[in-house]
Design an enzyme around this catalytic site. Structure first.
Site, short mmCIF file in Angstrom:
data_model
loop_
_atom_site.label_atom_id
_atom_site.label_comp_id
_atom_site.label_asym_id
_atom_site.label_seq_id
_atom_site.Cartn_x
_atom_site.Cartn_y
_atom_site.Cartn_z
N GLY A 117 0.84 -0.99 -0.18
CA GLY A 117 0.11 -0.10 -0.04
C GLY A 117 1.03 1.14 -0.04
O GLY A 117 2.39 1.19 0.26
N LYS A 118 0.35 2.33 -0.41
CA LYS A 118 0.94 3.61 -0.19
C LYS A 118 -0.02 4.80 -0.33
O LYS A 118 -0.93 4.62 -1.03
CB LYS A 118 2.13 3.75 -1.25
CG LYS A 118 3.34 4.88 -1.15
CD LYS A 118 4.04 4.56 -0.04
CE LYS A 118 5.40 4.53 -0.31
NZ LYS A 118 6.38 3.92 0.76
N GLY A 119 0.35 5.86 0.41
CA GLY A 119 -0.86 7.00 0.29
C GLY A 119 -0.06 8.10 0.70
O GLY A 119 1.24 8.52 0.84
N ASP A 158 6.58 8.16 6.14
CA ASP A 158 7.29 8.23 4.70
C ASP A 158 7.85 9.47 4.81
O ASP A 158 7.99 10.46 5.81
CB ASP A 158 6.33 7.78 3.58
CG ASP A 158 7.20 7.36 2.45
OD1 ASP A 158 7.68 7.96 1.54
OD2 ASP A 158 6.92 6.14 2.11
#
Ligand code: NAD
Length: 428
Positions: A117-119, A158
């Site tokens: 996942g990444k956001g 991040d």
């Protein structure tokens, strides 16, 4: 037969490289080395879901701005989606999808029970006060509440976010759920369920794989020279450990430039980016270099640990190190990687080298679920074991199929994901 791209074409291609394009290319390349059903490869080219949300923020002066946030969920065949949340003006849906694919491979290569996942939010974090960052984070947590959760999707810090951001995120989520749920995010401060050793982990894993690779090719850390671009969390921790293990770290850099001592720098005395930002050039050293020159230095091991796309078609021919260990995410462009491979430079890919971060995030998640804290010693011991297992699996593929380390890492990851998909099947 297709002809290889000209230098000009390669440069143009590099400029167009986005995280998504690179991630899809890497999947296609890995697919040529593994016997996987085409349908599975096709499914892996697409994310399961991309959530886009509007995040309204009341500014300190009472005005209101609305920012756009994203969460890309690539694949969860092996477990909950896992990956960072970044606050950066260039965050967009495609970047999140590409980076979420990357996380799928990273988790699989480490054999963690997670998918990718990444956001993030398209915002300049430096333009926000601390109070505004807190309000933005809490509202973002609320907007994402329906798609994340400890068994669904577990975010982490991040670019532009940190342990404090994760503490606010966890608090907002927990308050809405009516109970404290630390396992909804990782990378938290230890006092609210974070793990010891999490901050140091990507640098530690980078150092571990550098050590293993040097030994594998018949070297000895005592006779090994190392250059590290980027003296931040990843670079400084890797450099300090390698020095502790008797390697000679001869050059390090920050955004302003590099220092070099052919006899070895005193790494312990150089403040990290966190301790004193951009202090590398203030240190006494016989030579100073640019950030371009440090990459081309005649050393045994080069660790690019600053930003992406620093090894390109322009300098790939000038890299002198025999081993490149990717501490940063994506420091080598796709075209440059081909050149390094042809030249026989061994490139240990980011999805293995800096995977200590997500691995200790996994340990944090386990500690939160079990409500049982691990000591720093236990974290480092288990990390060492996970890194050695992954390194060994990849080495086996390197030898068996005569692959580059990057291709071998993708083969290991893709094989695990494809096997899980085949066993679970496609429903309906
Ligand atoms: P950081 O902010 O702690 O440090 C970055 C360092 O690089 C600083 O010394 C900075 O001065 C230097 N730098 C910045 N821009 C530069 C440039 N253009 N040229 C040369 N040096 C430059 O960052 P970090 O957390 O160490 O992350 C570094 C890389 O590692 C990033 O690619 C990141 O995505 C990746 N990474 C970080 C983690 C983590 O948990 N910290 C985990 C996996 C991967």
């Amino acid at each position: 037969m297709s002809t290889p791209p000209t230098q000009q074409e390669s440069e143009l291609e590099e400029q167009l490289d986005s995280a998504l394009v690179t991630a899809r290319r890497q999947l296609e390349r890995a697919a040529t080395h593994v016997d996987v059903d085409d349908g599975i490869i096709e499914r892996l080219k697409h994310p399961t879901r991309v959530e886009q949300v509007s995040v309204p923020l009341e500014r300190d002066d009472g005005s209101v701005d609305v920012f756009t946030g994203y969460r890309a969920q690539h694949d969860d065949v092996r477990g909950p989606y896992k990956g960072g949340l970044r606050y950066h003006p260039e965050v967009n849906a495609d970047e999140c999808i590409g980076l979420s694919m990357w996380m799928t491979w990273k988790c699989a290569v480490m054999d963690l029970p997670f998918g990718g996942g990444k956001g993030g939010i398209s915002v300049n974090p430096k333009s926000l006060s601390e109070e505004e960052t807190e309000r933005l984070t809490r509202r973002f947590a609320e907007e994402l509440r329906y798609v994340i959760g400890p068994t669904t999707d577990v975010p982490a810090p991040d670019m532009g976010t940190d342990a404090q951001t994760m503490a606010w995120f966890m608090d907002a989520y927990s308050m809405q759920q009516g109970k404290t749920i630390p396992s909804v995010v990782t990378g938290k401060p230890p006092v609210v369920g974070g793990s010891y050793g999490r901050e140091e982990a990507p640098g530690r894993s980078t150092a571990i794989v550098a050590r293993e690779t040097v030994n594998y090719y018949g070297g000895d850390l005592e006779d090994t020279t190392v250059a590290v671009q980027g003296f931040g969390s990843v670079g400084a921790n890797a450099a300090r450990l390698l020095e502790e293990w008797d390697a000679s770290v001869v050059a390090v850099s920050d955004v302003n430039g590099a220092i070099c001592d052919p006899d070895g720098l005193d790494i312990g005395s150089i403040p990290t980016h966190e301790e004193k930002p951009e202090a590398v050039l203030e240190q006494d050293a016989p030579e100073s270099l640019t950030n371009e020159e440090i990459l081309e230095l005649d050393v045994d091991v080069l660790i690019p640990a600053a930003v992406g796309n620093v090894i390109t078609v322009d300098n790939a021919d000038s890299i002198s190190a025999e081993i490149v260990v990717e501490g940063a995410n994506g420091p080598t462009t796709f075209a440059a990687d081909t050149i390094l491979q042809e030249r026989g430079v061994r490139v240990i890919p980011d999805i293995l080298a800096n995977a200590g971060g997500v691995t200790v995030s996994y340990f944090e998640w386990l500690q939160d679920i079990n409500r049982r804290k691990w000591s720093l010693g236990q974290v480092n011991e288990e990390l060492e074991e996970k890194m050695l297992d992954a390194w060994e699996e990849i080495r086996t593929e390197v030898e068996a199929k005569d692959l580059s380390w990057r291709d071998a890492a993708y083969v290991v990851a893709l094989s695990r994901i494809a096997e899980a998909k085949a066993k679970r099947g496609l429903w309906p």
